[in-house]
Motif scaffolding. Structure first.
Motif, PDB file in Angstrom:
ATOM      1  N   SER A  51       0.847  -1.248   0.052  1.00 21.60           N
ATOM      2  CA  SER A  51       0.030   0.001   0.186  1.00 21.60           C
ATOM      3  C   SER A  51       0.965   1.194  -0.064  1.00 21.60           C
ATOM      4  O   SER A  51       2.078   1.048   0.525  1.00 21.60           O
ATOM      5  CB  SER A  51      -1.004  -0.083   1.369  1.00 21.60           C
ATOM      6  OG  SER A  51      -1.820  -1.208   1.398  1.00 21.60           O
ATOM      7  N   PRO A  52       0.327   2.331  -0.723  1.00 14.85           N
ATOM      8  CA  PRO A  52       1.191   3.567  -0.718  1.00 14.85           C
ATOM      9  C   PRO A  52       1.839   4.095   0.699  1.00 14.85           C
ATOM     10  O   PRO A  52       2.829   4.821   0.585  1.00 14.85           O
ATOM     11  CB  PRO A  52       0.343   4.475  -1.674  1.00 14.85           C
ATOM     12  CG  PRO A  52      -0.881   4.126  -1.477  1.00 14.85           C
ATOM     13  CD  PRO A  52      -0.853   2.446  -1.546  1.00 14.85           C
ATOM     14  N   SER A  53       0.905   3.783   1.715  1.00 14.69           N
ATOM     15  CA  SER A  53       1.147   4.728   2.968  1.00 14.69           C
ATOM     16  C   SER A  53       2.206   3.881   3.535  1.00 14.69           C
ATOM     17  O   SER A  53       2.962   4.435   4.618  1.00 14.69           O
ATOM     18  CB  SER A  53      -0.050   4.286   3.820  1.00 14.69           C
ATOM     19  OG  SER A  53      -0.347   3.130   4.196  1.00 14.69           O
ATOM     20  N   THR A  68       3.396  -0.060  -6.126  1.00 10.80           N
ATOM     21  CA  THR A  68       2.294   0.047  -5.132  1.00 10.80           C
ATOM     22  C   THR A  68       1.223   0.269  -5.951  1.00 10.80           C
ATOM     23  O   THR A  68       1.293   0.011  -7.082  1.00 10.80           O
ATOM     24  CB  THR A  68       2.751   1.553  -4.247  1.00 10.80           C
ATOM     25  OG1 THR A  68       1.903   1.709  -3.319  1.00 10.80           O
ATOM     26  CG2 THR A  68       2.604   2.709  -5.068  1.00 10.80           C
ATOM     27  N   VAL A  70      -2.510   2.226  -6.704  1.00 14.66           N
ATOM     28  CA  VAL A  70      -3.317   3.881  -6.495  1.00 14.66           C
ATOM     29  C   VAL A  70      -4.675   3.848  -7.017  1.00 14.66           C
ATOM     30  O   VAL A  70      -4.969   2.883  -7.762  1.00 14.66           O
ATOM     31  CB  VAL A  70      -2.389   4.335  -7.831  1.00 14.66           C
ATOM     32  CG1 VAL A  70      -3.266   5.837  -8.038  1.00 14.66           C
ATOM     33  CG2 VAL A  70      -1.170   5.104  -7.399  1.00 14.66           C
ATOM     34  N   HIS A  77     -11.766   7.092  -7.306  1.00 16.07           N
ATOM     35  CA  HIS A  77     -11.063   8.134  -6.731  1.00 16.07           C
ATOM     36  C   HIS A  77     -10.865   9.379  -8.044  1.00 16.07           C
ATOM     37  O   HIS A  77     -10.777   8.746  -9.244  1.00 16.07           O
ATOM     38  CB  HIS A  77      -9.616   7.937  -6.341  1.00 16.07           C
ATOM     39  CG  HIS A  77      -9.452   6.869  -5.491  1.00 16.07           C
ATOM     40  ND1 HIS A  77      -9.842   5.476  -5.582  1.00 16.07           N
ATOM     41  CD2 HIS A  77      -9.015   7.026  -4.006  1.00 16.07           C
ATOM     42  CE1 HIS A  77      -9.792   4.925  -4.540  1.00 16.07           C
ATOM     43  NE2 HIS A  77      -9.321   5.916  -3.596  1.00 16.07           N
ATOM     44  N   VAL A  81      -6.496  12.953  -7.849  1.00 17.86           N
ATOM     45  CA  VAL A  81      -6.178  12.292  -6.672  1.00 17.86           C
ATOM     46  C   VAL A  81      -5.340  11.046  -7.061  1.00 17.86           C
ATOM     47  O   VAL A  81      -4.097  10.809  -6.571  1.00 17.86           O
ATOM     48  CB  VAL A  81      -7.264  11.758  -5.769  1.00 17.86           C
ATOM     49  CG1 VAL A  81      -6.794  10.885  -4.631  1.00 17.86           C
ATOM     50  CG2 VAL A  81      -8.191  12.978  -5.163  1.00 17.86           C
ATOM     51  N   LYS A  82      -5.608  10.101  -8.034  1.00 17.55           N
ATOM     52  CA  LYS A  82      -4.841   9.087  -8.464  1.00 17.55           C
ATOM     53  C   LYS A  82      -3.455   9.559  -9.121  1.00 17.55           C
ATOM     54  O   LYS A  82      -2.449   8.882  -8.611  1.00 17.55           O
ATOM     55  CB  LYS A  82      -5.564   8.307  -9.527  1.00 17.55           C
ATOM     56  CG  LYS A  82      -6.655   7.734  -9.134  1.00 17.55           C
ATOM     57  CD  LYS A  82      -7.622   6.773 -10.367  1.00 17.55           C
ATOM     58  CE  LYS A  82      -8.690   6.259  -9.971  1.00 17.55           C
ATOM     59  NZ  LYS A  82      -9.421   5.615 -11.243  1.00 17.55           N
ATOM     60  N   THR A  84      -1.798  12.281  -8.359  1.00 22.18           N
ATOM     61  CA  THR A  84      -0.995  12.879  -7.020  1.00 22.18           C
ATOM     62  C   THR A  84      -0.527  11.757  -6.441  1.00 22.18           C
ATOM     63  O   THR A  84       0.627  11.694  -5.779  1.00 22.18           O
ATOM     64  CB  THR A  84      -1.770  13.800  -6.188  1.00 22.18           C
ATOM     65  OG1 THR A  84      -2.162  14.893  -7.195  1.00 22.18           O
ATOM     66  CG2 THR A  84      -1.244  14.347  -5.073  1.00 22.18           C
ATOM     67  N   GLU A  85      -1.414  10.816  -5.942  1.00 20.31           N
ATOM     68  CA  GLU A  85      -0.844   9.475  -5.247  1.00 20.31           C
ATOM     69  C   GLU A  85       0.249   8.631  -5.938  1.00 20.31           C
ATOM     70  O   GLU A  85       1.082   8.408  -5.412  1.00 20.31           O
ATOM     71  CB  GLU A  85      -2.182   8.404  -4.996  1.00 20.31           C
ATOM     72  CG  GLU A  85      -1.731   7.576  -4.095  1.00 20.31           C
ATOM     73  CD  GLU A  85      -3.254   6.600  -3.790  1.00 20.31           C
ATOM     74  OE1 GLU A  85      -3.152   6.322  -2.723  1.00 20.31           O
ATOM     75  OE2 GLU A  85      -3.940   6.408  -4.624  1.00 20.31           O
ATOM     76  N   LEU A  88       3.599  11.026  -5.738  1.00 20.57           N
ATOM     77  CA  LEU A  88       4.071  10.929  -4.423  1.00 20.57           C
ATOM     78  C   LEU A  88       4.606   9.407  -4.200  1.00 20.57           C
ATOM     79  O   LEU A  88       5.972   9.356  -3.610  1.00 20.57           O
ATOM     80  CB  LEU A  88       2.983  11.042  -3.327  1.00 20.57           C
ATOM     81  CG  LEU A  88       3.645  11.107  -1.976  1.00 20.57           C
ATOM     82  CD1 LEU A  88       4.512  12.140  -1.554  1.00 20.57           C
ATOM     83  CD2 LEU A  88       2.180  11.130  -0.810  1.00 20.57           C
ATOM     84  N   ALA A  89       4.050   8.288  -4.798  1.00 20.23           N
ATOM     85  CA  ALA A  89       4.786   7.055  -4.536  1.00 20.23           C
ATOM     86  C   ALA A  89       5.911   6.943  -5.085  1.00 20.23           C
ATOM     87  O   ALA A  89       7.091   6.226  -4.556  1.00 20.23           O
ATOM     88  CB  ALA A  89       3.700   6.032  -5.071  1.00 20.23           C
TER      89      ALA A  89
END
Length: 228
Positions: A51-53, A68, A70, A77, A81-82, A84-85, A88-89
């Motif tokens: 998971s990305p977190s 990861t 998304v 989503h 948002v996808k 950006t996620e 970041l990943a």
């Protein structure tokens, strides 16, 4: 599944090199992620998927590859948002992104919307990272699977992927993998994921055209294969 060049079943090493060793349990801890990486190295698999977190993962400079998810698991989503996620990943060490499409859009034949959603992620991460597109094949009819795969190819994806493993409709099937492989014609990879629990399951997916496998029970699958 038979390796037609040798007449033999693919061995443990060959199959391990196709595996994304996966941990997407919502209750997973950092200790679980570290154990996943250790087990991945022991098993000789290609990648880990978390998971990305849980990024960044510790000590993966010498492998395995880090993937990861998304927009997971619903795909509902917003595209921004996808995107950006995913960005970041990548900034936190992911080399591969497995994104979930808007399954409802695909089911309704809205493939331009599916294309735009995928393209937003592709543009956000650039050309370097591998992009896999989860179409949730068990929830779609054949025409929608084909349309989603074509949208993924048009948007610059590297793989199409069957399933999240979380949808009530089910996971990967031989039929879906065959259909997806025919649709992308070797131009994209095909990742079979969801419900693959045994060596026989894995070999059936490879025989159907899968070039990558998403497994949470990698050891059990590999233990069922010959060692050469």
């Amino acid at each position: 599944m038979t390796d037609h060049s040798s007449g033999r079943t693919p061995d443990r090493i060959r199959v391990a090199a196709m595996i994304d060793h996966t941990l997407l349990d919502p209750a997973a801890s950092d200790a679980d992620a570290a154990a996943l990486v250790d087990e991945a190295r022991e098993l000789g698999v290609y990648a880990v998927c978390v998971s990305p977190s849980m990024l960044p993962l510790p000590d993966t400079s010498v492998g395995p590859v880090v993937a990861t998810v998304v927009g997971f698991p619903s795909g509902k989503h917003h595209s921004l948002v996808k995107a950006t996620e995913a960005r970041l990943a990548v900034d936190q060490g992911a080399a591969e992104i497995d994104m979930v499409i808007d399954v409802g859009a695909a089911a309704c034949g809205e493939f331009d919307a599916v294309y735009a959603d995928i393209l937003a992620v592709r543009d956000a991460i650039g050309a370097g990272p591998v992009l896999k597109v989860i179409v949730e094949s068990a929830a779609l009819g054949d025409d929608a699977i084909v349309g989603a795969c074509r949208a993924a190819e048009r948007a610059g994806a590297d793989f199409v992927k069957t399933s999240t493993g979380f949808h009530p409709a089910g996971g990967a099937s031989v039929h879906a993998v065959q259909l997806m492989a025919r649709t992308v014609g070797g131009r994209l990879g095909v990742k079979a994921s969801g419900g693959i629990r045994t060596a026989a399951d894995a070999l059936a997916m490879i025989d159907a055209g899968a070039t990558r496998l998403g497994l949470s029970r990698s050891r059990a699958v590999l233990d069922g294969l010959p060692v050469r």
